[in-house]
Design a protein around this motif. Sequence first.
Motif, mmCIF file in Angstrom:
data_model
loop_
_atom_site.group_PDB
_atom_site.id
_atom_site.type_symbol
_atom_site.label_atom_id
_atom_site.label_comp_id
_atom_site.label_asym_id
_atom_site.label_seq_id
_atom_site.Cartn_x
_atom_site.Cartn_y
_atom_site.Cartn_z
ATOM 1 N N ARG B 64 18.172 -12.232 35.868
ATOM 2 C CA ARG B 64 17.614 -12.761 37.116
ATOM 3 C C ARG B 64 18.673 -13.200 38.127
ATOM 4 O O ARG B 64 18.398 -13.354 39.294
ATOM 5 N N PHE B 65 19.877 -13.457 37.654
ATOM 6 C CA PHE B 65 20.957 -13.922 38.532
ATOM 7 C C PHE B 65 21.938 -12.780 38.792
ATOM 8 O O PHE B 65 22.257 -12.004 37.890
ATOM 9 N N SER B 66 22.420 -12.727 40.016
ATOM 10 C CA SER B 66 23.490 -11.786 40.349
ATOM 11 C C SER B 66 24.420 -12.451 41.352
ATOM 12 O O SER B 66 24.015 -13.359 42.084
ATOM 13 N N ALA B 67 25.658 -12.014 41.358
ATOM 14 C CA ALA B 67 26.623 -12.579 42.297
ATOM 15 C C ALA B 67 27.618 -11.512 42.686
ATOM 16 O O ALA B 67 27.910 -10.598 41.907
ATOM 17 N N GLU B 68 28.108 -11.631 43.889
ATOM 18 C CA GLU B 68 29.153 -10.725 44.350
ATOM 19 C C GLU B 68 30.108 -11.468 45.249
ATOM 20 O O GLU B 68 29.765 -12.488 45.848
ATOM 21 N N ARG B 69 31.299 -10.933 45.329
ATOM 22 C CA ARG B 69 32.320 -11.508 46.202
ATOM 23 C C ARG B 69 32.923 -10.361 47.002
ATOM 24 O O ARG B 69 33.704 -9.557 46.484
ATOM 25 N N LEU B 70 32.539 -10.315 48.266
ATOM 26 C CA LEU B 70 32.931 -9.212 49.116
ATOM 27 C C LEU B 70 34.362 -9.389 49.616
ATOM 28 O O LEU B 70 34.712 -10.445 50.135
ATOM 29 N N LYS B 71 35.163 -8.334 49.419
ATOM 30 C CA LYS B 71 36.538 -8.303 49.921
ATOM 31 C C LYS B 71 37.349 -9.507 49.452
ATOM 32 O O LYS B 71 38.292 -9.939 50.132
ATOM 33 N N GLY B 72 36.960 -10.093 48.319
ATOM 34 C CA GLY B 72 37.732 -11.187 47.762
ATOM 35 C C GLY B 72 37.669 -12.472 48.563
ATOM 36 O O GLY B 72 38.514 -13.348 48.387
ATOM 37 N N VAL B 73 36.648 -12.608 49.435
ATOM 38 C CA VAL B 73 36.555 -13.827 50.248
ATOM 39 C C VAL B 73 35.200 -14.502 49.989
ATOM 40 O O VAL B 73 35.035 -15.187 48.986
ATOM 41 N N ASP B 74 34.212 -14.250 50.884
ATOM 42 C CA ASP B 74 32.890 -14.867 50.743
ATOM 43 C C ASP B 74 32.196 -14.390 49.475
ATOM 44 O O ASP B 74 32.469 -13.297 48.961
ATOM 45 N N SER B 75 31.260 -15.216 49.019
ATOM 46 C CA SER B 75 30.484 -14.859 47.848
ATOM 47 C C SER B 75 29.025 -15.232 48.055
ATOM 48 O O SER B 75 28.716 -16.191 48.763
ATOM 49 N N THR B 76 28.138 -14.460 47.432
ATOM 50 C CA THR B 76 26.723 -14.802 47.411
ATOM 51 C C THR B 76 26.229 -14.816 45.970
ATOM 52 O O THR B 76 26.664 -14.019 45.137
ATOM 53 N N LEU B 77 25.338 -15.751 45.708
ATOM 54 C CA LEU B 77 24.672 -15.867 44.410
ATOM 55 C C LEU B 77 23.184 -15.697 44.663
ATOM 56 O O LEU B 77 22.633 -16.353 45.542
ATOM 57 N N LYS B 78 22.554 -14.821 43.912
ATOM 58 C CA LYS B 78 21.141 -14.549 44.112
ATOM 59 C C LYS B 78 20.353 -14.800 42.831
ATOM 60 O O LYS B 78 20.855 -14.535 41.726
ATOM 61 N N ILE B 79 19.136 -15.291 43.007
ATOM 62 C CA ILE B 79 18.216 -15.472 41.894
ATOM 63 C C ILE B 79 16.941 -14.714 42.237
ATOM 64 O O ILE B 79 16.357 -14.910 43.302
ATOM 65 N N GLN B 80 16.546 -13.825 41.337
ATOM 66 C CA GLN B 80 15.346 -13.039 41.568
ATOM 67 C C GLN B 80 14.782 -12.525 40.250
ATOM 68 O O GLN B 80 15.450 -11.714 39.595
ATOM 69 N N PRO B 81 13.607 -12.961 39.843
ATOM 70 C CA PRO B 81 12.758 -13.988 40.428
ATOM 71 C C PRO B 81 13.122 -15.367 39.901
ATOM 72 O O PRO B 81 13.618 -15.505 38.781
ATOM 73 N N ALA B 82 12.872 -16.391 40.692
ATOM 74 C CA ALA B 82 13.214 -17.755 40.286
ATOM 75 C C ALA B 82 12.180 -18.314 39.312
ATOM 76 O O ALA B 82 10.997 -17.984 39.366
ATOM 77 N N LYS B 83 12.678 -19.173 38.415
ATOM 78 C CA LYS B 83 11.828 -19.891 37.480
ATOM 79 C C LYS B 83 11.949 -21.391 37.756
ATOM 80 O O LYS B 83 12.919 -21.836 38.382
ATOM 81 N N LEU B 84 10.998 -22.144 37.235
ATOM 82 C CA LEU B 84 11.016 -23.591 37.459
ATOM 83 C C LEU B 84 12.322 -24.212 36.953
ATOM 84 O O LEU B 84 12.868 -25.124 37.587
ATOM 85 N N GLU B 85 12.831 -23.698 35.812
ATOM 86 C CA GLU B 85 14.039 -24.278 35.223
ATOM 87 C C GLU B 85 15.313 -23.965 36.012
ATOM 88 O O GLU B 85 16.398 -24.443 35.660
ATOM 89 N N ASP B 86 15.194 -23.166 37.061
ATOM 90 C CA ASP B 86 16.355 -22.890 37.911
ATOM 91 C C ASP B 86 16.588 -23.999 38.938
ATOM 92 O O ASP B 86 17.584 -23.970 39.672
ATOM 93 N N SER B 87 15.677 -24.960 39.003
ATOM 94 C CA SER B 87 15.861 -26.086 39.910
ATOM 95 C C SER B 87 17.131 -26.826 39.537
ATOM 96 O O SER B 87 17.284 -27.309 38.404
ATOM 97 N N ALA B 88 18.058 -26.907 40.464
ATOM 98 C CA ALA B 88 19.374 -27.472 40.188
ATOM 99 C C ALA B 88 20.169 -27.487 41.487
ATOM 100 O O ALA B 88 19.711 -26.994 42.526
ATOM 101 N N VAL B 89 21.361 -28.049 41.391
ATOM 102 C CA VAL B 89 22.326 -27.922 42.487
ATOM 103 C C VAL B 89 23.293 -26.806 42.119
ATOM 104 O O VAL B 89 23.825 -26.780 41.006
ATOM 105 N N TYR B 90 23.505 -25.886 43.061
ATOM 106 C CA TYR B 90 24.416 -24.768 42.824
ATOM 107 C C TYR B 90 25.697 -25.041 43.607
ATOM 108 O O TYR B 90 25.688 -25.157 44.830
#
Lengths: 113, 112
Positions: B64-90
């Motif tokens: 359900r989780f994926s992440a990428e770091r484009l060109k070694g700078v910015d990064s995105t973290l994705k959750i799909q689909p989210a579950k109740l237990e994913d409630s947290a601080v990232y």
Amino acid sequence: SQQGEEDPQALSIQEGENATMNCSYKTSINNLQWYRQNSGRGLVHLILIRSNEREKHSGRLRVTLDTSKKSSSLLITASRAADTASYFCATVLATDSWGKLQFGAGTQVVVTP
Amino acid sequence: EAGVAQSPRYKIIEKRQSVAFWCNPISGHATLYWYQQILGQGPKLLIQFQNNGVVDDSQLPKDRFSAERLKGVDSTLKIQPAKLEDSAVYLCASSRAPYGYTFGSGTRLTVV
């Protein structure tokens, strides 16, 4: 299970008093770091102590490391209300070449005026 | 020196929806980390990048989780689909060895 375990889980003191919290870990480390987290905020790096060091100071903070006991302590002297926060120890394992930090569950410190 | 930037600051979604978090590390920091911090617990590493390569994603729930770091700078973290237990601080952090990490302020996710 977590690599680092802090003790106590919670600590309540008055301004001017010293606060001491301890961290124990299970596996040999390259270094140990302490972080502070104010409620709802990110973590702030406080001190890094390497495995061959025994004591470090930074302002009102004093950190000790005893690798034979696999433990560390953080002392905050003359505490202030602004020191109210959660404090976490985190370790980098000796076998980890990438420097990955493993955190304990933290000690919640409340300093009352 | 600018800090680690994260957005959004807060996000509320329904379970089974998707969500994405963004992180911009400190300039020059080759190593970037995503941590998940559940209320009352210490941060848990999800994924570690060195430049734009993954060096540790052993605790990332890859179904359900994926992440990428484009060109070694910015990064995105994705959750799909989210579950109740994913409630947290990232939390996103960056570092330049041998110094400590610099953390961003985090994204507080609530899944309802």
